[in-house]
Design a protein around this motif. Structure first.
Motif, PDB file in Angstrom:
ATOM      1  N   MET A   1       0.848  -1.167   0.000  1.00  0.00           N
ATOM      2  CA  MET A   1       0.000   0.000   0.000  1.00  0.00           C
ATOM      3  C   MET A   1       0.898   1.236   0.000  1.00  0.00           C
ATOM      4  N   LEU A   2       0.525   2.232  -0.787  1.00  0.00           N
ATOM      5  CA  LEU A   2       1.301   3.470  -0.861  1.00  0.00           C
ATOM      6  C   LEU A   2       1.273   4.221   0.466  1.00  0.00           C
ATOM      7  N   GLU A   3       2.389   4.870   0.796  1.00  0.00           N
ATOM      8  CA  GLU A   3       2.473   5.657   2.028  1.00  0.00           C
ATOM      9  C   GLU A   3       1.667   6.953   1.952  1.00  0.00           C
ATOM     10  N   LEU A   4       1.481   7.505   0.786  1.00  0.00           N
ATOM     11  CA  LEU A   4       0.845   8.813   0.604  1.00  0.00           C
ATOM     12  C   LEU A   4       1.566   9.854   1.457  1.00  0.00           C
ATOM     13  N   ARG A   5       2.810  10.123   1.097  1.00  0.00           N
ATOM     14  CA  ARG A   5       3.635  11.071   1.842  1.00  0.00           C
ATOM     15  C   ARG A   5       3.037  12.477   1.754  1.00  0.00           C
ATOM     16  N   PRO A   6       3.186  13.272   2.826  1.00  0.00           N
ATOM     17  CA  PRO A   6       2.441  14.525   2.943  1.00  0.00           C
ATOM     18  C   PRO A   6       3.022  15.766   2.280  1.00  0.00           C
ATOM     19  N   ASN A   7       4.209  15.650   1.673  1.00  0.00           N
ATOM     20  CA  ASN A   7       4.834  16.863   1.139  1.00  0.00           C
ATOM     21  C   ASN A   7       5.764  16.564  -0.027  1.00  0.00           C
ATOM     22  N   CYS A   8       6.097  17.639  -0.738  1.00  0.00           N
ATOM     23  CA  CYS A   8       7.087  17.561  -1.815  1.00  0.00           C
ATOM     24  C   CYS A   8       8.469  17.520  -1.175  1.00  0.00           C
ATOM     25  N   GLU A   9       9.288  16.552  -1.573  1.00  0.00           N
ATOM     26  CA  GLU A   9      10.635  16.427  -1.027  1.00  0.00           C
ATOM     27  C   GLU A   9      11.537  17.578  -1.451  1.00  0.00           C
ATOM     28  N   CYS A  10      11.146  18.300  -2.468  1.00  0.00           N
ATOM     29  CA  CYS A  10      11.959  19.377  -3.007  1.00  0.00           C
ATOM     30  C   CYS A  10      11.609  20.730  -2.380  1.00  0.00           C
ATOM     31  N   CYS A  11      10.358  21.157  -2.465  1.00  0.00           N
ATOM     32  CA  CYS A  11       9.962  22.501  -2.011  1.00  0.00           C
ATOM     33  C   CYS A  11       9.135  22.478  -0.724  1.00  0.00           C
ATOM     34  N   ASP A  12       8.812  21.305  -0.200  1.00  0.00           N
ATOM     35  CA  ASP A  12       8.035  21.106   1.029  1.00  0.00           C
ATOM     36  C   ASP A  12       6.573  21.529   0.903  1.00  0.00           C
ATOM     37  N   LYS A  13       6.075  21.653  -0.311  1.00  0.00           N
ATOM     38  CA  LYS A  13       4.657  21.973  -0.513  1.00  0.00           C
ATOM     39  C   LYS A  13       3.809  20.847   0.065  1.00  0.00           C
ATOM     40  N   ASP A  14       2.728  21.207   0.744  1.00  0.00           N
ATOM     41  CA  ASP A  14       1.799  20.205   1.260  1.00  0.00           C
ATOM     42  C   ASP A  14       1.126  19.463   0.114  1.00  0.00           C
ATOM     43  N   LEU A  15       1.080  18.139   0.230  1.00  0.00           N
ATOM     44  CA  LEU A  15       0.423  17.284  -0.762  1.00  0.00           C
ATOM     45  C   LEU A  15      -0.518  16.338  -0.020  1.00  0.00           C
ATOM     46  N   PRO A  16      -1.717  16.834   0.301  1.00  0.00           N
ATOM     47  CA  PRO A  16      -2.662  15.994   1.039  1.00  0.00           C
ATOM     48  C   PRO A  16      -3.067  14.761   0.226  1.00  0.00           C
ATOM     49  N   PRO A  17      -3.643  13.761   0.875  1.00  0.00           N
ATOM     50  CA  PRO A  17      -3.982  12.511   0.188  1.00  0.00           C
ATOM     51  C   PRO A  17      -4.821  12.694  -1.079  1.00  0.00           C
ATOM     52  N   GLU A  18      -5.663  13.725  -1.109  1.00  0.00           N
ATOM     53  CA  GLU A  18      -6.529  13.947  -2.271  1.00  0.00           C
ATOM     54  C   GLU A  18      -5.889  14.794  -3.366  1.00  0.00           C
ATOM     55  N   SER A  19      -4.624  15.188  -3.196  1.00  0.00           N
ATOM     56  CA  SER A  19      -3.961  16.067  -4.157  1.00  0.00           C
ATOM     57  C   SER A  19      -3.769  15.410  -5.521  1.00  0.00           C
ATOM     58  N   SER A  20      -4.115  16.144  -6.553  1.00  0.00           N
ATOM     59  CA  SER A  20      -3.867  15.670  -7.918  1.00  0.00           C
ATOM     60  C   SER A  20      -2.508  16.156  -8.408  1.00  0.00           C
ATOM     61  N   GLU A  21      -1.785  16.908  -7.583  1.00  0.00           N
ATOM     62  CA  GLU A  21      -0.468  17.436  -7.941  1.00  0.00           C
ATOM     63  C   GLU A  21       0.678  16.539  -7.493  1.00  0.00           C
ATOM     64  N   ALA A  22       0.400  15.510  -6.703  1.00  0.00           N
ATOM     65  CA  ALA A  22       1.457  14.650  -6.176  1.00  0.00           C
ATOM     66  C   ALA A  22       1.958  13.695  -7.251  1.00  0.00           C
ATOM     67  N   MET A  23       3.271  13.641  -7.389  1.00  0.00           N
ATOM     68  CA  MET A  23       3.923  12.749  -8.343  1.00  0.00           C
ATOM     69  C   MET A  23       4.847  11.826  -7.558  1.00  0.00           C
ATOM     70  N   ILE A  24       4.913  10.549  -7.958  1.00  0.00           N
ATOM     71  CA  ILE A  24       5.762   9.584  -7.266  1.00  0.00           C
ATOM     72  C   ILE A  24       6.585   8.791  -8.282  1.00  0.00           C
ATOM     73  N   CYS A  25       7.718   8.260  -7.784  1.00  0.00           N
ATOM     74  CA  CYS A  25       8.508   7.323  -8.588  1.00  0.00           C
ATOM     75  C   CYS A  25       8.203   5.914  -8.069  1.00  0.00           C
ATOM     76  N   THR A  26       8.906   4.918  -8.544  1.00  0.00           N
ATOM     77  CA  THR A  26       8.618   3.547  -8.113  1.00  0.00           C
ATOM     78  C   THR A  26       9.006   3.280  -6.664  1.00  0.00           C
ATOM     79  N   PHE A  27       9.820   4.166  -6.058  1.00  0.00           N
ATOM     80  CA  PHE A  27      10.189   4.031  -4.650  1.00  0.00           C
ATOM     81  C   PHE A  27       9.338   4.920  -3.760  1.00  0.00           C
ATOM     82  N   GLU A  28       8.305   5.520  -4.313  1.00  0.00           N
ATOM     83  CA  GLU A  28       7.375   6.407  -3.620  1.00  0.00           C
ATOM     84  C   GLU A  28       7.993   7.738  -3.207  1.00  0.00           C
ATOM     85  N   CYS A  29       9.145   8.088  -3.763  1.00  0.00           N
ATOM     86  CA  CYS A  29       9.660   9.437  -3.557  1.00  0.00           C
ATOM     87  C   CYS A  29       8.554  10.352  -4.062  1.00  0.00           C
TER      88      CYS A  29
END
Length: 84
Positions: A1-29
């Motif tokens: 199951m995906l972790e659904l991490r709460p923020n962008c690792e780069c700019c720290d923007k909030d990415l709530p679970p419902e965000s359509s702006e969240a992008m992930i790689c195969t390691f869930e970065c």
């Protein structure tokens, strides 16, 4: 199951679970779409993989399977992956 991490690792923007702006790689970065496209050029700075839009977990399942609250931020900042 995906972790659904709460923020962008780069700019720290909030990415709530419902965000359509969240992008992930195969390691869930996790990165926001702006950083993934405009800063990182579509390649994960951690593994070099490409990004896909993170799926949205249905709200009804968030109570049983909550999103992660652990914020991850690249202390050294973000830079595009350089081709070898």
């Amino acid at each position: 199951m995906l972790e659904l991490r709460p923020n962008c690792e780069c700019c720290d923007k909030d990415l709530p679970p419902e965000s359509s702006e969240a992008m992930i790689c195969t390691f869930e970065c996790t990165f926001c779409a702006d950083c993934a496209d405009n800063v990182l050029g579509g390649a994960c700075p951690n593994c070099g993989g490409d990004f896909a839009r993170r799926p949205v977990r249905p709200a009804a399942l968030l109570a049983k399977y909550p999103a992660s609250t652990k914020r991850i931020l690249k202390a050294e900042g973000c830079a595009p992956v350089r081709a070898a």
